[in-house]
Write an enzyme that holds these catalytic residues in place. Structure first.
Site, short mmCIF file in Angstrom:
data_model
loop_
_atom_site.label_atom_id
_atom_site.label_comp_id
_atom_site.label_asym_id
_atom_site.label_seq_id
_atom_site.Cartn_x
_atom_site.Cartn_y
_atom_site.Cartn_z
N ASP A 154 -40.69 20.13 -23.71
CA ASP A 154 -42.10 19.75 -23.64
C ASP A 154 -42.48 19.45 -22.19
OD1 ASP A 154 -42.14 19.92 -26.38
OD2 ASP A 154 -41.83 17.76 -26.68
N1 URA Z 1 -37.49 17.64 -28.69
C1 URA Z 1 -38.73 17.25 -28.31
O1 URA Z 1 -39.41 16.57 -29.06
N2 URA Z 1 -39.16 17.65 -27.13
C2 URA Z 1 -38.43 18.40 -26.26
O2 URA Z 1 -38.90 18.71 -25.17
C3 URA Z 1 -37.15 18.79 -26.66
C4 URA Z 1 -36.69 18.39 -27.89
#
Ligand code: URA
Length: 235
Positions: A102
């Protein structure tokens, strides 16, 4: 390596543009296996190519480890945001991230131009484990570790695969998962009664984040690391 025109080869493995590569070849500054009677259309596969006295080290693919900072997106292009590819200088290679983090997630992100390996590492068939350092607020249900180990319903068709939870201190834990569903860690923690406030990936398969890399810094994987990565994606 599949055969490639000499000018393209020189362009790919030096800082020269295609036009400059052609000019360099015409000036006789390029030798192939010691021979400088060469032409830009000659085909190169395994021969040794020297440019201006320097041996070109031709690697078919490049493999990089980035310590991703928060605030940039795991994509190759984006109209609004800076992408992980924007902050990496790797010449003419078309690299892309192996999977996604993310925008606000930090830590280990691998990038490559090796589509085959990237595909295997992100395929649900191979269950490559990924360990995250999770900072969270709120009080999780008491048996969070057991629930995660059994698999948890996060609103998908099936429960998540078994995950390992290691509480480090209040509000800080390591979580290892073997899938890559959208916002997976955040959704898992939300189901347990918490809210992720900071997320950092520490490992992907056999590769651990090199802690000497400052946020935004990157390095090439060693041959050994690439080998381990290949082995992680074999059934
Ligand atoms: N899980 C998440 O919620 N975000 C990420 O970036 C990676 C794994």
């Amino acid at each position: 390596m599949s055969a490639m025109r000499l000018d393209k080869y020189v362009c790919l493995y030096t800082d020269l543009s295609r036009k400059e590569a052609k000019a360099t070849i015409r000036k006789g500054l390029v030798t192939v296996e010691g021979q400088n009677q060469v032409h830009e259309t000659d085909k190169i596969s395994d021969q040794k190519v020297w440019v201006d006295g320097r041996l070109l080290v031709a690697k078919e693919h490049i493999y990089l480890m980035l310590n991703k900072p928060a605030g940039i997106v795991s994509a190759t292009r984006d109209d609004r945001d800076t992408t992980v590819v924007d902050i990496i200088d790797c010449g003419k290679r078309d690299i892309f991230p192996i999977g996604r983090l993310d925008k606000d997630t930090e830590g280990l992100l691998l990038l490559t131009d090796d589509g085959g390996l990237a595909h295997r590492l992100t395929s649900p068939r191979y269950h490559v484990p990924k360990c995250y350092l999770v900072q969270y607020e709120g009080t999780l249900v008491k048996n969070a570790g057991e629930i995660l180990a059994e698999g948890i319903d996060i609103g998908e068709r099936e429960k998540t695969l078994p995950a390992q939870w290691e509480e480090l201190q209040d509000g800080l834990a390591k979580l290892t998962i073997s899938e890559g569903k959208y916002h997976q860690v955040k959704r898992m923690i939300a189901r347990l009664g918490g809210r992720v406030t900071r997320l950092r990936r520490l490992t992907m398969g056999p590769i651990a984040l090199d802690h000497s890399l400052q946020p935004g810094a990157y390095r090439e994987l060693s041959e050994k690391e690439v080998q381990l990565l290949r082995e992680a994606a074999v059934k």
